[in-house]
Design a protein around this motif. Structure first.
Motif: not given
Length: 202
Positions: A169-197
């Motif tokens: 459900p939307g109010a679960q803090s653990g779920a939000w922490a996991a999703a935000l961590a995935a977005f932050a790590v994945g987004g930072a990796l893409y911004v720094v490295r770019g997509a693999r050819p």
């Protein structure tokens, strides 16, 4: 007439097609929510809340592809600001559109859950674009969300809110922490490295 600047970037990333696909994903989510009569029972929204963000993330992931990787690497200006703007703009757009399908019941499977899953799935897709290439970037997120969707129904415990975040459900803090961590790590990796050819098509 020669196309330059933002228009050239948009065409090289097929952004018009991406925007149309995000609009189509939203229309599909609205149709699916009505088909399931989710207004009668918020729990019926679970497939929509889990799968619509996955589809949107797949669309965003494929848009991270470029046909001119060699030219991008030799550009005078750094590419990370463009990558950041590209990823944030499309993620914000998907996060604004998809909740229309599940308005109301914010504490269960409403707009907050849809936004959270959009962020998490997009983060997984962005990371996969770096590791596998943009054309296959949807695959790990699809596998993970599908496995969680099928396997988390009887799971119990506090850790479930973290590893099964797409089904929470939307109010679960653990779920939000996991999703935000995935977005932050994945987004930072893409911004720094770019997509693999991507390799040549068979």
């Amino acid at each position: 007439m020669t196309t330059t600047g933002p228009l050239l970037y948009a065409r090289s990333r097929a952004l018009p097609v991406t925007l149309a696909a995000l609009a189509g994903t939203t229309a599909f989510a609205v149709w699916a929510a009505r088909l399931l009569d989710t207004y009668l029972d918020p729990d019926r929204r679970v497939p929509v809340v889990a799968l619509a963000p996955l589809l949107a993330a797949a669309v965003i992931g494929v848009s991270l592809h470029t046909d001119s990787a060699e030219l991008d690497r030799t550009a005078v200006r750094p590419w990370w600001p463009r990558r950041l703007t590209h990823l944030l703009a499309l993620t914000a757009l998907a996060s604004a559109l998809l909740p229309v399908a599940v308005l109301g019941e914010a504490h269960t499977f409403g707009p907050p859950a849809m936004i959270r899953n959009t962020l998490g799935c997009t983060g997984l897709t962005a990371a996969a674009a770096v590791l596998l290439g943009a054309r296959l970037s949807w695959l790990p997120a699809f596998g993970y969300v599908s496995a969680v969707y099928l396997g988390s129904a009887g799971a119990r415990g506090r850790a479930v809110t973290v590893w099964a975040w797409p089904m929470q459900p939307g109010a679960q803090s653990g779920a939000w922490a996991a999703a935000l961590a995935a977005f932050a790590v994945g987004g930072a990796l893409y911004v720094v490295r770019g997509a693999r050819p991507d390799g040549p098509r068979a």
